[in-house]
Design a protein around this motif. Sequence first.
Motif, PDB file in Angstrom:
ATOM      1  N   ASP A 201     -19.193  11.538 -10.050  1.00  0.00           N
ATOM      2  CA  ASP A 201     -18.034  10.653 -10.183  1.00  0.00           C
ATOM      3  C   ASP A 201     -17.778   9.814  -8.937  1.00  0.00           C
ATOM      4  O   ASP A 201     -16.845   9.012  -8.896  1.00  0.00           O
TER       5      ASP A 201
ATOM      6  N   TYR B 185     -16.797  10.901  -6.022  1.00  0.00           N
ATOM      7  CA  TYR B 185     -15.847  11.532  -5.113  1.00  0.00           C
ATOM      8  C   TYR B 185     -16.570  12.519  -4.195  1.00  0.00           C
ATOM      9  O   TYR B 185     -17.626  13.067  -4.546  1.00  0.00           O
TER      10      TYR B 185
ATOM     11  N   ARG C  86     -11.719  17.972  -3.475  1.00  0.00           N
ATOM     12  CA  ARG C  86     -12.252  16.744  -4.082  1.00  0.00           C
ATOM     13  C   ARG C  86     -11.347  15.589  -3.675  1.00  0.00           C
ATOM     14  O   ARG C  86     -10.156  15.578  -3.978  1.00  0.00           O
TER      15      ARG C  86
ATOM     16  N   ASP D  49     -11.111  11.088  -2.690  1.00  0.00           N
ATOM     17  CA  ASP D  49     -11.647   9.739  -2.833  1.00  0.00           C
ATOM     18  C   ASP D  49     -11.686   9.111  -1.444  1.00  0.00           C
ATOM     19  O   ASP D  49     -10.648   8.793  -0.865  1.00  0.00           O
TER      20      ASP D  49
ATOM     21  N   PRO E 280      -7.868  11.806  -6.183  1.00  0.00           N
ATOM     22  CA  PRO E 280      -8.201  11.368  -7.542  1.00  0.00           C
ATOM     23  C   PRO E 280      -7.115  11.785  -8.523  1.00  0.00           C
ATOM     24  O   PRO E 280      -6.631  12.924  -8.480  1.00  0.00           O
TER      25      PRO E 280
ATOM     26  N   GLY F  11     -24.357  17.104 -14.619  1.00  0.00           N
ATOM     27  CA  GLY F  11     -23.182  17.088 -13.763  1.00  0.00           C
ATOM     28  C   GLY F  11     -22.524  18.431 -13.543  1.00  0.00           C
ATOM     29  O   GLY F  11     -21.461  18.503 -12.907  1.00  0.00           O
TER      30      GLY F  11
ATOM     31  N   ASN G 164     -16.290  18.415 -15.369  1.00  0.00           N
ATOM     32  CA  ASN G 164     -14.919  18.007 -15.686  1.00  0.00           C
ATOM     33  C   ASN G 164     -13.943  19.182 -15.756  1.00  0.00           C
ATOM     34  O   ASN G 164     -12.767  18.979 -16.086  1.00  0.00           O
TER      35      ASN G 164
END
Length: 331
Positions: A152, A154, A184, A186, A199, A232, A253
């Motif tokens: 993603d 990040y 996590r 950004d 995020p 992922g 996710n």
Amino acid sequence: MKTYFFSILLMLLSLTLTAQNISIEIFQNGFNSPVDLQNAGDDRLFVVEQGGRIKVVQSDGTVNTTLFLNISGQVSTGSEQGLLGLAFHPDYAANGYFFVNYTKTNGDTRISRFSVDPSDPDVALPGSELTIIEYAQPFSNHNGGGIVFGPDGYLYIAAGDGGSGGDPGNRAQNTTLLLGKLLRIDIDIPGTGTNYSIPPDNPFFGSTVDAEEIWAYGLRNPWRFSFDSDNGDIWIGDVGQGDVEEIDRAGGNEAGLNYGWRCYEGSQPYNTTGCPPVGELTFPIAEYSSSSNTSNCSITGGIVYRGSIYNNILGLYFFADVCSGLIGTVD
């Protein structure tokens, strides 16, 4: 935090621990406590040394005499401290940004961004360090150390529980703290007063109590983690207290998972006082014994092989144990 030999492994062991012949070819050696190995999207390899240096290895195995980065004067060393992780920005070819995870001279963790010298791709630009995030470490061990950019875009950061033994401050279960977590952030969009932002799909986004940087928690010392480049999935090798080494897997996710430490060491109860119900915890996909009657002691998590050369190991997750020399896989 553990060291390892920089090698290319041609045949490996399975998690069943059934002994097999292993053929190991040394590509290059002579490094001083190498703790990470990364690639910037070209033919070079970057070897991270715990003492604060990063060396460039060319495709023919030669090592550049000039260091790519040397921050040895800024790094605490010994025990499990040092320069512990390296990650190149997904758009490194265009912006020249790379990130490092190290313990400062006072023992606290710092994640910083550096830039490559635009006139020389084999050295960092002097004076280019930009601090991204820092957090205190109460003890010298369990600093985590891994940093990885996810699919993603990040930046994910592995933070240990702060050290000592048995997580005496119950930090891994405390979601107001960054320790014992997978973070996590950004790093492309600065926040208010910070060089990163949160995020919006982080599990504690917008909270005024919980740390918004948290992606997952309940980890002891997730020394190395990685993403499966095919789907992922996140794979985490989490070092055990003394009896169980664990491997965790989650979909990319799946936010807000609690991996259970200090309540459980792997799937075994450790200290369940004040812990959430078992149904709220995520247990390992695999584990192995590191008790005193074995030669194992500490897992180093690896990667899922998605290469095109060795079809017989396609899709296997590889890990190792620093004491026994075990190299294993999870299918």
